[in-house]
Design an enzyme around this catalytic site. Structure first.
Site, short mmCIF file in Angstrom:
data_model
loop_
_atom_site.label_atom_id
_atom_site.label_comp_id
_atom_site.label_asym_id
_atom_site.label_seq_id
_atom_site.Cartn_x
_atom_site.Cartn_y
_atom_site.Cartn_z
N GLY A 258 0.73 -1.31 0.07
CA GLY A 258 0.13 0.02 0.15
C GLY A 258 0.80 1.41 -0.19
O GLY A 258 2.16 1.21 0.36
N HIS A 259 0.04 2.38 -0.16
CA HIS A 259 0.85 3.85 -0.13
C HIS A 259 1.51 4.05 0.98
O HIS A 259 1.09 3.78 2.21
CB HIS A 259 -0.37 4.80 -0.28
N ASN A 260 2.58 4.68 0.98
CA ASN A 260 3.58 5.35 1.89
C ASN A 260 4.29 4.09 2.87
O ASN A 260 4.98 4.47 3.60
CB ASN A 260 2.91 6.03 2.82
#
Length: 363
Positions: A258-260
């Site tokens: 996922g993001h980050n």
């Protein structure tokens, strides 16, 4: 191409015995090996299958009695499975990608292709993209604008790399892998039911139905050297800062990052693992198949999770985890043993209750 046993031993740094001039052109399992194959009899139970095949040479474990197996030559490896890494590289004939830029490929005039780059049919390379020397861009691969790809990359057909992604040297991406899609980031005008449940651990607290607004992903993805991404795996771009993958990480098929998310060096991410946004993974972590990691968590160095583990809280370095929710593996296994004993325990309790109910109260 064929190799002599001596050539293979020299390349792998292992010992050869017997007729080291013997030529082999492929590897095979012992029972299926022909006379020109090198049999992979790396354990005693595998060696027992040699008589079923025709192999004259085999890779064996250190100290194996190759002459008693009827072989003409043998490769003796202290750690045969590790030796197989180099051996498989020698024997790999490749996928037959053709050098040069195919006439149907669409390469933006501002893209920079270093020496020896191969671009397959119907591939698209966007404006300002930079492709390192010796890289292979397979058929129908997409590389977005401003993306940088290091030397010696191998992108199999159907790989999609978004814009503004930075990838190091010797990157391998298998069919259908995606790097740089937007993160799964949505928000409601007022606290949503999911937010309420997270705070209360079960109560929606009167939340009303609302529409979701999209949070755009402004960050990129930064991937280190020697990373391999399995088929149909996805690494999402960051919301503001980049999603980061360290050197030497290997992803199996259908993994989702996922993001980050930040992942350290030399991690193994097995099939169907999902890592939710903004979690941090240390170095040398192994996440077993179908492991799920909740968002905003930290997993320390050298952690190993068993298959289908669900990580809902931070994990200190060096832990071996299992289960849902994740706990130390030895604890989880002990709990499982106790659960299996419950039917017998309940039967014993029922028997005792029955015996007590029949007892004369005056006794």
């Amino acid at each position: 191409m064929p190799f002599t046993i001596a050539d293979i031993a020299a390349a792998l740094g292992i010992r050869a015995e017997g007729d080291t001039s013997l030529m082999v052109s492929a590897v095979a399992e012992p029972a299926q090996a022909g006379k020109d194959d090198l049999a992979l009899a790396m354990k005693p139970e595998f060696a027992e299958q040699l008589p079923q095949g025709q192999a004259r040479a085999a890779m064996l474990w250190d100290g194996a009695d190759w002459q008693a197996m009827g072989l003409s030559a043998a490769l003796m490896a202290p750690r045969p499975r590790y030796a197989m890494s180099g051996l498989s590289a020698m024997m790999d004939t490749g996928a037959g990608y053709v050098p040069g830029v195919h006439e149907t490929a669409l390469v933006d005039p501002t893209a920079k292709l270093a020496e020896g780059v191969a671009v397959g049919p119907f591939a698209v390379i966007g404006a300002g993209a930079e492709i390192g020397a010796g890289s292979i861009i397979g058929a129908q691969v997409f590389i977005g604008q401003g993306t940088t790809l290091g030397q010696g990359a191998l992108l199999h057909p159907g790989v999609k790399i978004g814009h503004g992604v930075t990838i190091g040297d010797r990157f391998i991406a298998h069919f259908g892998a995606t790097v740089g899609a937007d993160g799964f980031s949505f928000v409601t005008p007022e606290p949503s039911a999911a937010e309420k449940v997270r705070e209360t651990l079960g109560d929606q607290a009167g939340a009303t139905a609302q529409s979701y607004a999209r949070i755009h992903s402004l960050g990129g993805v930064v991937i280190g050297n020697d990373v391999e991404l399995g088929a149909n795996s996805c690494i999402d771009r960051g919301t503001v800062r980049a999603t980061r993958i360290g050197n030497g990480c290997k992803f199996d098929n259908l993994a989702q990052v996922g993001h980050n998310v930040v992942i350290g060096n030399d991690c193994l991410i097995c099939a169907q693992v999902g890592i939710a946004g903004s979690s941090r993974i240390g170095n040398n972590v192994v996440l077993g198949g179908q492991t799920g990691v909740s968002d905003n968590l930290f997993i320390g160095d050298n952690v190993i999770t068993g298959g289908a583990t669900k990580v809902l809280s931070n994990v200190p370095s060096g832990r071996v985890m299992l289960g849902y929710p994740a706990m130390k593996m030895d604890t989880q296994l002990e709990i499982y043993k106790q659960l299996r004993r419950l039917p017998r325990l309940l039967t014993d309790v029922a028997r005792l209750k029955k015996a007590v109910s029949k007892t004369d109260p005056s006794d």
